[in-house]
Write a protein that holds these residues in place. Structure first.
Motif, PDB file in Angstrom:
ATOM      1  N   THR A 190      37.628  24.513  47.160  1.00  0.00           N
ATOM      2  CA  THR A 190      36.342  25.221  47.214  1.00  0.00           C
ATOM      3  C   THR A 190      36.609  26.687  46.884  1.00  0.00           C
ATOM      4  N   ILE A 191      35.794  27.231  45.970  1.00  0.00           N
ATOM      5  CA  ILE A 191      35.959  28.628  45.566  1.00  0.00           C
ATOM      6  C   ILE A 191      34.706  29.419  45.929  1.00  0.00           C
ATOM      7  N   PHE A 192      34.917  30.594  46.464  1.00  0.00           N
ATOM      8  CA  PHE A 192      33.809  31.528  46.705  1.00  0.00           C
ATOM      9  C   PHE A 192      34.033  32.749  45.820  1.00  0.00           C
ATOM     10  N   ASN A 193      33.010  33.098  45.059  1.00  0.00           N
ATOM     11  CA  ASN A 193      33.157  34.294  44.230  1.00  0.00           C
ATOM     12  C   ASN A 193      31.988  35.246  44.425  1.00  0.00           C
ATOM     13  N   ALA A 194      32.302  36.509  44.632  1.00  0.00           N
ATOM     14  CA  ALA A 194      31.247  37.505  44.803  1.00  0.00           C
ATOM     15  C   ALA A 194      30.413  37.631  43.528  1.00  0.00           C
ATOM     16  N   GLU A 195      31.086  37.541  42.392  1.00  0.00           N
ATOM     17  CA  GLU A 195      30.362  37.587  41.113  1.00  0.00           C
ATOM     18  C   GLU A 195      29.621  36.267  40.917  1.00  0.00           C
ATOM     19  N   SER A 196      28.509  36.355  40.204  1.00  0.00           N
ATOM     20  CA  SER A 196      27.729  35.125  40.001  1.00  0.00           C
ATOM     21  C   SER A 196      28.089  34.447  38.680  1.00  0.00           C
ATOM     22  N   GLN A 197      29.377  34.558  38.297  1.00  0.00           N
ATOM     23  CA  GLN A 197      29.833  33.969  37.032  1.00  0.00           C
ATOM     24  C   GLN A 197      30.873  32.883  37.282  1.00  0.00           C
ATOM     25  N   VAL A 198      31.102  32.100  36.233  1.00  0.00           N
ATOM     26  CA  VAL A 198      32.276  31.230  36.227  1.00  0.00           C
ATOM     27  C   VAL A 198      33.481  32.106  35.883  1.00  0.00           C
ATOM     28  N   ASN A 199      34.654  31.488  35.750  1.00  0.00           N
ATOM     29  CA  ASN A 199      35.857  32.259  35.433  1.00  0.00           C
ATOM     30  C   ASN A 199      35.835  32.719  33.961  1.00  0.00           C
ATOM     31  N   TYR A 200      36.031  34.010  33.759  1.00  0.00           N
ATOM     32  CA  TYR A 200      36.037  34.516  32.383  1.00  0.00           C
ATOM     33  C   TYR A 200      37.174  35.503  32.179  1.00  0.00           C
ATOM     34  N   ASN A 201      37.446  35.788  30.898  1.00  0.00           N
ATOM     35  CA  ASN A 201      38.537  36.696  30.536  1.00  0.00           C
ATOM     36  C   ASN A 201      38.049  38.146  30.651  1.00  0.00           C
ATOM     37  N   ARG A 202      38.354  38.735  31.776  1.00  0.00           N
ATOM     38  CA  ARG A 202      37.862  40.090  32.065  1.00  0.00           C
ATOM     39  C   ARG A 202      38.318  41.104  31.014  1.00  0.00           C
ATOM     40  N   ILE A 203      39.508  40.888  30.498  1.00  0.00           N
ATOM     41  CA  ILE A 203      40.065  41.817  29.509  1.00  0.00           C
ATOM     42  C   ILE A 203      39.154  41.917  28.279  1.00  0.00           C
ATOM     43  N   MET A 204      38.415  40.834  28.008  1.00  0.00           N
ATOM     44  CA  MET A 204      37.569  40.798  26.816  1.00  0.00           C
ATOM     45  C   MET A 204      36.154  41.334  27.053  1.00  0.00           C
ATOM     46  N   LEU A 205      35.945  42.004  28.184  1.00  0.00           N
ATOM     47  CA  LEU A 205      34.609  42.591  28.413  1.00  0.00           C
ATOM     48  C   LEU A 205      34.320  43.732  27.434  1.00  0.00           C
ATOM     49  N   SER A 206      35.397  44.406  26.960  1.00  0.00           N
ATOM     50  CA  SER A 206      35.164  45.526  26.029  1.00  0.00           C
ATOM     51  C   SER A 206      34.451  45.066  24.758  1.00  0.00           C
ATOM     52  N   PRO A 207      34.948  44.003  24.084  1.00  0.00           N
ATOM     53  CA  PRO A 207      34.193  43.521  22.912  1.00  0.00           C
ATOM     54  C   PRO A 207      32.803  42.979  23.245  1.00  0.00           C
ATOM     55  N   THR A 222      33.379  32.666  56.014  1.00  0.00           N
ATOM     56  CA  THR A 222      31.914  32.721  56.007  1.00  0.00           C
ATOM     57  C   THR A 222      31.458  33.597  54.864  1.00  0.00           C
ATOM     58  N   SER A 223      30.498  33.108  54.107  1.00  0.00           N
ATOM     59  CA  SER A 223      29.971  33.913  52.998  1.00  0.00           C
ATOM     60  C   SER A 223      28.792  34.752  53.488  1.00  0.00           C
ATOM     61  N   GLU A 224      28.461  35.763  52.680  1.00  0.00           N
ATOM     62  CA  GLU A 224      27.353  36.649  53.073  1.00  0.00           C
ATOM     63  C   GLU A 224      26.025  35.891  53.154  1.00  0.00           C
ATOM     64  N   HIS A 225      25.961  34.717  52.539  1.00  0.00           N
ATOM     65  CA  HIS A 225      24.743  33.913  52.627  1.00  0.00           C
ATOM     66  C   HIS A 225      24.819  32.886  53.749  1.00  0.00           C
ATOM     67  N   LYS A 273      29.912  36.325  48.403  1.00  0.00           N
ATOM     68  CA  LYS A 273      31.013  37.171  48.871  1.00  0.00           C
ATOM     69  C   LYS A 273      31.445  36.686  50.254  1.00  0.00           C
ATOM     70  N   ILE A 274      32.732  36.558  50.458  1.00  0.00           N
ATOM     71  CA  ILE A 274      33.216  36.188  51.804  1.00  0.00           C
ATOM     72  C   ILE A 274      33.244  37.443  52.670  1.00  0.00           C
ATOM     73  N   VAL A 275      32.598  37.352  53.812  1.00  0.00           N
ATOM     74  CA  VAL A 275      32.491  38.527  54.686  1.00  0.00           C
ATOM     75  C   VAL A 275      33.270  38.350  55.990  1.00  0.00           C
ATOM     76  N   ASN A 276      33.747  37.133  56.219  1.00  0.00           N
ATOM     77  CA  ASN A 276      34.525  36.923  57.440  1.00  0.00           C
ATOM     78  C   ASN A 276      35.556  35.808  57.255  1.00  0.00           C
TER      79      ASN A 276
END
Ligand SMILES: Cc1cc2nc3c(=O)[nH]c(=O)nc-3n(C[C@H](O)[C@H](O)[C@H](O)COP(=O)(O)OP(=O)(O)OC[C@H]3O[C@@H](n4cnc5c(N)ncnc54)[C@H](O)[C@@H]3O)c2cc1C
Length: 149
Positions: free
Chosen positions: A33-50, A93-96, A81-84
């Motif tokens: 189980t994965i909790f991510n604060a961002e509302s995205q799937v996994n992406y290549n952050r390095i490529m945000l510039s293009p 526990t997630s913020e929701h 986002k996990i807050v606890n």
């Protein structure tokens, strides 16, 4: 054999690679189980510039799309986002308000940008550059600024 529960906090490139290897080496060991604060799937952050310059679409920099999680039976909580972390009860526990128990916990929360607190650092248009939301904020700021000229 009963699967161990692996909870991952953060869904950046680091846990993305770890999970690829884990699923290859021990595909049946964990219920993940994965909790991510961002509302995205996994992406290549390095490529945000293009993406920011318009050379690439966000969809082209996705590493694991929604189908990948379904294929591997992984539950992904986007925008949670996990807050606890309760180490005694072994729960997060997630913020929701979602509570998930774990046998193993992987914390992969990466880093956050720091804006130097010089005068004016809170003005609209002073932005950080870390995720897709920042890219959208910069694009919007650029558009609004263009209207002033
Ligand atoms: C524009 C840009 C260009 C870059 N270029 C390069 C490069 O050329 N070479 C290089 O080596 N590195 C580069 N980097 C850095 C590289 O992207 C990072 O080092 C790498 O993404 C770190 O991966 P990570 O999985 O550890 O963390 P991150 O990618 O930071 O992911 C962490 C995730 O955890 C989530 N999270 C945080 N707290 C919580 C919480 N409490 N609960 C749930 N989720 C949470 C965050 O929302 C985030 O999605 C660049 C970064 C940027 C922004």
């Amino acid at each position: 054999m009963k699967k161990e529960k692996l909870v991952v906090i953060g869904n950046g490139m680091a846990p993305g690679k770890v999970l690829e290897v884990l699923l290859e080496e021990a595909p049946d060991r964990y219920k993940i189980t994965i909790f991510n604060a961002e509302s995205q799937v996994n992406y290549n952050r390095i490529m945000l510039s293009p993406v920011l310059t318009g050379e690439t679409e966000f969809e082209e920099i996705i590493i694991h799309g929604d189908g990948w999680y379904i294929k591997h039976g992984i539950t992904l909580y986007k925008g949670h986002k996990i807050v606890n972390i309760n180490r005694d009860a072994q729960t997060v526990t997630s913020e929701h308000g979602v509570v998930e128990s774990y046998d193993k916990l992987m914390i992969a929360t990466g880093s956050y940008p720091f804006i130097i607190p010089v005068p004016g650092h809170k003005l609209a248009g002073v932005l950080s550059f870390r995720d897709l939301d920042d890219v959208h904020a910069m694009m919007l700021a650029a558009k609004l600024a263009a209207r002033l000229w």
